[in-house]
Design an enzyme around this catalytic site. Structure first.
Site, PDB file in Angstrom:
ATOM      1  CE  LYS A  64      -3.812  -2.443   2.176  1.00  0.00           C
ATOM      2  NZ  LYS A  64      -4.466  -2.900   3.411  1.00  0.00           N
ATOM      3  CD  GLN A 108      -3.383  -4.369   6.637  1.00  0.00           C
ATOM      4  OE1 GLN A 108      -3.217  -3.409   5.894  1.00  0.00           O
ATOM      5  NE2 GLN A 108      -4.047  -5.442   6.256  1.00  0.00           N
ATOM      6  CG  ASP A 131      -9.929  -0.100   5.174  1.00  0.00           C
ATOM      7  OD1 ASP A 131      -9.733  -0.414   3.983  1.00  0.00           O
ATOM      8  OD2 ASP A 131      -9.181  -0.446   6.105  1.00  0.00           O
TER       9      ASP A 131
END
Ligand code: NDP
Length: 300
Positions: A64, A108, A131
């Site tokens: 990422k 994460q 997200d």
């Protein structure tokens, strides 16, 4: 060995090349990031928070951060020890919420045992929730309002629209009802005017339900669970599953939830694993960061 060579050429189904499409999405993001930087005097910014040293998570975070840099997005990695407390993590989120250089915050998952994932997600400013997991964004998606949308289902939707155009009236079946893939996928398809059925581990007549689908999206986490008899001839099949399997010779490889060779005989189009949905997920994270940056700059 090339990505394609790992998969036998489908005898009838077209291969949906998520890797190539994701590269196109990242190029578009790069152009938008340059425009944003030119008009705002700074790059869009993405904070990536990793707690602990889970090997798979470290790989995801590195990917990422690298792809963000290549797309002209500034990244702010925060690599925290596994013994980080809930209070320390929430304090970091608070400081990232207040940091004007940061447009997107990604924590994460999964977090180490002992940390409360829901509380952490709810602490993120919904406008920076790239997200799309914050209850505010979940609610907005459900209400059909503009929102930051979870990256994997967003990637699936973009691939479907690229291939099929207007999805109105198509029958879509989503296998799996997780908060990060199945449920938001169903909502996105509903918002795109599909007739949507979601099936899960308690569903009856799974194969029969799946065989009704013009669009079949599978997110279960069980290798090869979807065989040819689950697929309507000509259907478009997206395989979200990523499963590591080891063959008799001890060689590990990644496979999806769909039996690729069998499905290829029946489907109209099919994503491979790897090289299908996975690359789209990271590309959509970058796309969401741009969306968040633009919305914040309009709001400010
Ligand atoms: P979860 O384990 O959270 O959810 C799995 C879903 O599958 C559940 O809803 C479960 O039903 C359902 N299920 C389990 N067994 C069956 C069965 N026999 N028949 C029908 N449904 C079943 O997984 P995720 O949604 O997080 O992930 C699914 C897969 O996608 C995994 O392989 C994961 O690695 C992969 N993934 C890939 C991504 C990518 O970028 N390509 C991103 C995210 C995930 P129930 O709710 O009843 O338990």
């Amino acid at each position: 060995m090339s990505e394609r060579a790992e998969h036998p050429t489908p005898s009838s189904a077209a291969l949906i090349d998520g890797k190539a499409f994701a590269a196109r999405v990242r190029e578009e993001v790069k152009t938008m990031a340059q425009d944003f930087a030119a008009s705002h005097g700074r790059q869009p910014g993405l904070a990536v928070v990793l707690v602990g040293s889970d090997a798979a998570s470290q790989v995801y975070v590195r990917t990422k951060v690298r792809q963000a840099g290549e797309a002209g997005i500034a990244s702010f990695p925060h690599l925290l020890d596994a013994d980080t407390t809930q209070a320390q993590l929430l304090a970091l989120i608070e400081s990232l919420n207040a940091d004007d250089r940061v447009d997107g915050i990604l924590v994460q998952l999964p977090l180490p045992a002992g940390l409360d994932e829901s509380a952490v997600i709810e602490a993120i400013d919904p406008g920076k929730d790239v997200d799309g997991f914050h209850p505010i964004n979940v609610g907005r998606l459900s209400a059909g309002q503009p929102s930051l949308v979870p990256c994997t289902p967003l990637g699936c939707l973009l691939l479907l629209q690229d291939r099929l155009g207007d999805l109105s009236g198509l029958k879509a079946v989503v296998v799996g009802r997780s908060n990060i893939v199945g449920k938001p996928m169903g909502q996105l398809l509903l918002n795109a005017n599909c007739t949507v059925t979601t099936v899960h581990s308690r569903s009856r007549n799974l194969a029969e339900e799946c065989r009704q689908a013009d669009i079949l999206v599978v997110a279960v986490g069980r290798p090869g669970i979807i065989g040819a008899d689950y697929i309507k001839p000509g259907a478009t099949v997206l395989d979200v599953g990523i499963n590591r399997v080891v063959d008799d010779a001890g060689n590990a490889r990644l496979v999806g939830d769909v039996d690729f060779a069998a499905a290829s005989q029946v489907a109209g189009a099919l994503t491979p694993v790897p090289g299908g949905i996975g690359p789209m997920t990271v590309a959509c994270l970058l796309r969401n960061t741009l969306t968040a940056a633009r919305l914040r700059s309009q709001a400010g």
